[in-house]
Write an enzyme that holds these catalytic residues in place. Structure first.
Site, mmCIF file in Angstrom:
data_model
loop_
_atom_site.group_PDB
_atom_site.id
_atom_site.type_symbol
_atom_site.label_atom_id
_atom_site.label_comp_id
_atom_site.label_asym_id
_atom_site.label_seq_id
_atom_site.Cartn_x
_atom_site.Cartn_y
_atom_site.Cartn_z
ATOM 1 N N LYS A 119 -15.106 46.633 -8.668
ATOM 2 C CA LYS A 119 -14.044 46.655 -7.658
ATOM 3 C C LYS A 119 -13.090 47.817 -7.880
ATOM 4 O O LYS A 119 -12.676 48.474 -6.937
ATOM 5 C CB LYS A 119 -13.279 45.325 -7.645
ATOM 6 C CG LYS A 119 -14.130 44.204 -7.071
ATOM 7 C CD LYS A 119 -13.364 42.910 -6.952
ATOM 8 C CE LYS A 119 -14.283 41.804 -6.453
ATOM 9 N NZ LYS A 119 -13.703 40.475 -6.598
ATOM 10 N N LYS B 108 -25.744 40.727 -3.207
ATOM 11 C CA LYS B 108 -25.366 39.321 -3.008
ATOM 12 C C LYS B 108 -24.571 39.140 -1.702
ATOM 13 O O LYS B 108 -23.837 40.048 -1.286
ATOM 14 C CB LYS B 108 -24.583 38.791 -4.207
ATOM 15 C CG LYS B 108 -23.165 39.256 -4.296
ATOM 16 C CD LYS B 108 -22.351 38.452 -5.309
ATOM 17 C CE LYS B 108 -20.934 38.995 -5.298
ATOM 18 N NZ LYS B 108 -20.008 38.411 -6.207
ATOM 19 N N LYS C 240 -18.128 37.720 0.748
ATOM 20 C CA LYS C 240 -17.100 37.687 1.783
ATOM 21 C C LYS C 240 -16.560 39.081 2.053
ATOM 22 O O LYS C 240 -16.022 39.349 3.103
ATOM 23 C CB LYS C 240 -15.942 36.782 1.325
ATOM 24 C CG LYS C 240 -16.376 35.341 1.120
ATOM 25 C CD LYS C 240 -15.204 34.436 0.749
ATOM 26 C CE LYS C 240 -15.352 33.844 -0.628
ATOM 27 N NZ LYS C 240 -14.612 32.608 -0.856
HETATM 28 P P1 TYM Z 1 -15.269 32.991 -5.354
HETATM 29 O O1 TYM Z 1 -14.360 32.343 -4.374
HETATM 30 O O2 TYM Z 1 -15.478 34.468 -5.240
HETATM 31 O O3 TYM Z 1 -16.695 32.297 -5.313
HETATM 32 C C1 TYM Z 1 -16.827 30.899 -5.348
HETATM 33 C C2 TYM Z 1 -18.173 30.501 -5.936
HETATM 34 O O4 TYM Z 1 -19.260 30.982 -5.130
HETATM 35 C C3 TYM Z 1 -20.208 31.626 -5.962
HETATM 36 N N1 TYM Z 1 -20.873 32.684 -5.156
HETATM 37 C C4 TYM Z 1 -22.200 32.808 -5.000
HETATM 38 N N2 TYM Z 1 -23.230 32.079 -5.484
HETATM 39 C C5 TYM Z 1 -24.471 32.464 -5.097
HETATM 40 N N3 TYM Z 1 -24.730 33.510 -4.270
HETATM 41 C C6 TYM Z 1 -23.715 34.259 -3.772
HETATM 42 N N4 TYM Z 1 -23.972 35.266 -2.948
HETATM 43 C C7 TYM Z 1 -22.385 33.918 -4.139
HETATM 44 N N5 TYM Z 1 -21.167 34.428 -3.823
HETATM 45 C C8 TYM Z 1 -20.246 33.658 -4.455
HETATM 46 C C9 TYM Z 1 -19.396 32.192 -7.112
HETATM 47 O O5 TYM Z 1 -20.218 32.435 -8.236
HETATM 48 C C10 TYM Z 1 -18.393 31.085 -7.342
HETATM 49 O O6 TYM Z 1 -18.945 30.081 -8.170
HETATM 50 N N6 TYM Z 1 -13.938 33.761 -10.001
HETATM 51 C C11 TYM Z 1 -14.336 32.583 -9.189
HETATM 52 C C12 TYM Z 1 -13.161 31.694 -8.870
HETATM 53 C C13 TYM Z 1 -12.561 30.967 -10.018
HETATM 54 C C14 TYM Z 1 -13.206 30.023 -10.874
HETATM 55 C C15 TYM Z 1 -12.209 29.559 -11.775
HETATM 56 C C16 TYM Z 1 -14.499 29.521 -10.944
HETATM 57 C C17 TYM Z 1 -11.261 31.046 -10.450
HETATM 58 N N7 TYM Z 1 -11.053 30.192 -11.477
HETATM 59 C C18 TYM Z 1 -12.487 28.616 -12.773
HETATM 60 C C19 TYM Z 1 -14.779 28.575 -11.951
HETATM 61 C C20 TYM Z 1 -13.795 28.130 -12.819
HETATM 62 C C21 TYM Z 1 -15.043 33.083 -7.942
HETATM 63 O O7 TYM Z 1 -15.950 33.842 -8.028
HETATM 64 O O8 TYM Z 1 -14.644 32.609 -6.746
#
Ligand code: TYM
Length: 338
Positions: free
Chosen positions: A118, A201, A204
């Site tokens: 990023k 992947k 969003k």
């Molecule tokens: P976020 O909101 O970006 O994503 C939420 C979850 O979706 C999964 N994900 C995917 N899985 C498979 N294929 C994809 N294309 C794909 N895109 C997104 C992400 O792996 C995630 O599980 N950093 C975290 C947010 C967070 C978090 C935490 C997670 C903050 N604190 C504590 C676990 C525990 C995240 O990626 O959010």
């Protein structure tokens, strides 16, 4: 169902950065959240503080935080089984994050690939420090709840590793305080790819939304996106990620939604063309998402009900989080307030 006291704990979070979650979020993570609430003591949070790293519009952030809670309930998170809350409602997240920042090496944080990607895109001057410390706040989210498992997609593996390292570092320096968590990452479905760019992947923040299936989009839109998915010029529906990334991604989606193995899904389309296959994938996805969208829309008609669920969730979360924080302060030697 095992007794709460003996059940293992799970924690996970999702950012309220958009009006809708996408199919990658659901298949990679949220589907497991729903399953795990049956067997585990589950804590799930809408990580609004993490979302601040992209500088959201205040009105949108508030709307999306509520829309996130509605979608989580619509996919099957049951507030009677899981503790569903908003991260900023529990101040201990920021408080533990600072402590974890004081244990994290600068180089260690700089090696996080999501940060590197990023910040490389926007340049250091336009990259906020919050993006750099993002994984440390995530570690605090997890460690605060003494979570055993963290259901996430493949892209979060490195952040879970950092969480484990920080938990272990604290424990060995100051005495046993934190449970060391494990990632709960599926073998298949942990990375759902973009329909138009099937080697990247689904995200969003993709430049174009034409390859992203949103849970809250109208059925016709999702139908059209899946039927127009990028594939190759061959004819056979075969799982081969290297040479047939588009078809393999669609097979992964089909198998995750129907519950069929990849081999069985593949067998279903022997002798059929890509057109039939894409129509079948589009139909199962749209049939699956239609009631979810309707349920989320219905829940959003009653924001007071949603906020009361989140208030109860924050209360339960706060009890666990403040206990861990107090133990952490004690272990660190911070002078208790008389
Ligand atoms: P976020 O909101 O970006 O994503 C939420 C979850 O979706 C999964 N994900 C995917 N899985 C498979 N294929 C994809 N294309 C794909 N895109 C997104 C992400 O792996 C995630 O599980 N950093 C975290 C947010 C967070 C978090 C935490 C997670 C903050 N604190 C504590 C676990 C525990 C995240 O990626 O959010």
């Amino acid at each position: 169902m095992a007794d709460v006291g003996t059940r293992k704990r799970v924690l996970s979070g999702i950012q309220p950065t958009h009006d809708s979650f996408h199919l990658g979020n659901y298949l990679g993570a949220l589907k497991q959240w729903v399953a795990l609430q049956e067997s585990h003591d589950a804590f799930y949070c809408v990580v609004d503080l993490h979302a601040l790293t992209v500088g959201p519009d205040p009105i949108e952030l508030r709307r999306r935080t509520l829309a996130s809670a509605a979608q989580l309930i619509a996919i099957g998170i049951d507030p009677a089984k899981s503790t569903l809350f908003v991260q900023s409602h529990v101040p201990a997240h920021n408080q533990l994050a600072w402590i974890m920042e004081c244990l994290t090496g600068f180089g260690e944080a700089g090696r996080m690939t999501q940060f590197k990607d990023k910040s490389a895109k926007s340049g250091t001057d336009r990259t906020v420090v919050g993006l750099f410390t993002y994984p440390i706040l995530q570690a605090a989210d997890i460690l605060l709840y003494q979570a055993d498992q963290v259901p996430v997609g493949e892209d979060q593996r490195q952040h879970i590793e950092l969480t484990r390292d920080l938990g272990q570092r604290f424990n060995s320096k100051y005495g046993q305080t934190f449970t060391i968590p494990e990632g709960y990452i599926l073998k298949s479905g942990a990375k759902i790819n973009d329909l138009q760019d099937p080697t990247s992947k689904m995200s969003k923040s993709a430049a174009s939304q034409s390859g992203v299936i949103e849970l809250m989009d109208a059925p016709e839109i999702n139908m059209k996106k899946i039927k127009g998915a990028m594939t190759d010029t061959e004819r056979e529906v075969i799982f081969d990620e290297k040479n047939k990334a588009g078809i393999s991604n669609l097979l992964t989606i089909y198998s995750a939604i129907t519950g069929l193995s990849i081999a069985d899904a593949q067998n279903e389309f022997v002798g059929k063309g890509y057109g039939d296959f894409k129509s079948a994938v589009a139909t199962v996805v749209v049939d699956f998402l239609t009631p979810i969208r309707a349920k989320a829309q219905e829940l959003l008609q009653d924001p007071a009900h949603l906020t009361s669920i989140l208030r109860d969730g924050a209360e339960k979360a706060n009890l666990v989080a403040s206990k861990t924080l107090a133990e952490t302060y004690e272990a660190l030697g911070l002078l208790p307030r008389a």
